[in-house]
Design a protein around this motif. Sequence first.
Motif, PDB file in Angstrom:
ATOM      1  N   GLU A  43      70.054  65.237  53.602  1.00 29.64           N
ATOM      2  CA  GLU A  43      70.272  66.180  52.505  1.00 29.64           C
ATOM      3  C   GLU A  43      70.250  67.627  53.015  1.00 29.64           C
ATOM      4  O   GLU A  43      71.112  68.423  52.660  1.00 29.64           O
ATOM      5  CB  GLU A  43      69.227  66.000  51.414  1.00 29.64           C
ATOM      6  CG  GLU A  43      69.489  66.886  50.212  1.00 29.64           C
ATOM      7  CD  GLU A  43      68.695  66.503  48.990  1.00 29.64           C
ATOM      8  OE1 GLU A  43      68.869  67.193  47.975  1.00 29.64           O
ATOM      9  OE2 GLU A  43      67.926  65.532  49.035  1.00 29.64           O
ATOM     10  N   GLY A  84      74.083  67.743  53.435  1.00 33.04           N
ATOM     11  CA  GLY A  84      74.345  67.827  51.997  1.00 33.04           C
ATOM     12  C   GLY A  84      74.498  66.472  51.324  1.00 33.04           C
ATOM     13  O   GLY A  84      74.949  66.395  50.189  1.00 33.04           O
ATOM     14  N   ASN A 132      73.072  63.553  49.382  1.00 30.95           N
ATOM     15  CA  ASN A 132      71.902  63.252  48.569  1.00 30.95           C
ATOM     16  C   ASN A 132      72.113  62.043  47.671  1.00 30.95           C
ATOM     17  O   ASN A 132      71.417  61.858  46.687  1.00 30.95           O
ATOM     18  CB  ASN A 132      71.500  64.467  47.728  1.00 30.95           C
ATOM     19  CG  ASN A 132      72.585  64.875  46.750  1.00 30.95           C
ATOM     20  OD1 ASN A 132      73.627  64.236  46.666  1.00 30.95           O
ATOM     21  ND2 ASN A 132      72.355  65.940  46.027  1.00 30.95           N
ATOM     22  N   ASP A 133      73.086  61.215  48.032  1.00 33.37           N
ATOM     23  CA  ASP A 133      73.379  60.053  47.197  1.00 33.37           C
ATOM     24  C   ASP A 133      73.276  58.732  47.958  1.00 33.37           C
ATOM     25  O   ASP A 133      73.972  57.774  47.659  1.00 33.37           O
ATOM     26  CB  ASP A 133      74.750  60.189  46.553  1.00 33.37           C
ATOM     27  CG  ASP A 133      75.884  60.302  47.555  1.00 33.37           C
ATOM     28  OD1 ASP A 133      75.607  60.403  48.768  1.00 33.37           O
ATOM     29  OD2 ASP A 133      77.047  60.297  47.134  1.00 33.37           O
TER      30      ASP A 133
END
Length: 85
Positions: free
Chosen positions: A66, A70, A72-73
């Motif tokens: 994250e 980036g 975050n899923d």
Amino acid sequence: MIDGAVQLPESLEVVQQAMVMIRDIESLLPASTHISFRERLVAQMEQESPDPVFLVKANSLLAFFEIHFGVNDFLDKSAEGTAGR
């Protein structure tokens, strides 16, 4: 790396750190040739009582992804609250 302001040597170092973390966690996952790393990671995290050492390493990897990429899923939002109960 997200904002594009990171130089190539620094980017390569971040990717190498991620690879080391993945290899370390992968050694704790059940072996399988048919399921992706992400699927095995999520399945292990969603177990009723995951190994605490595994859980610390997995959560560190998710935070690293994250912060640096980036991403975050990795976990479904519904499963995220139950991972590592």
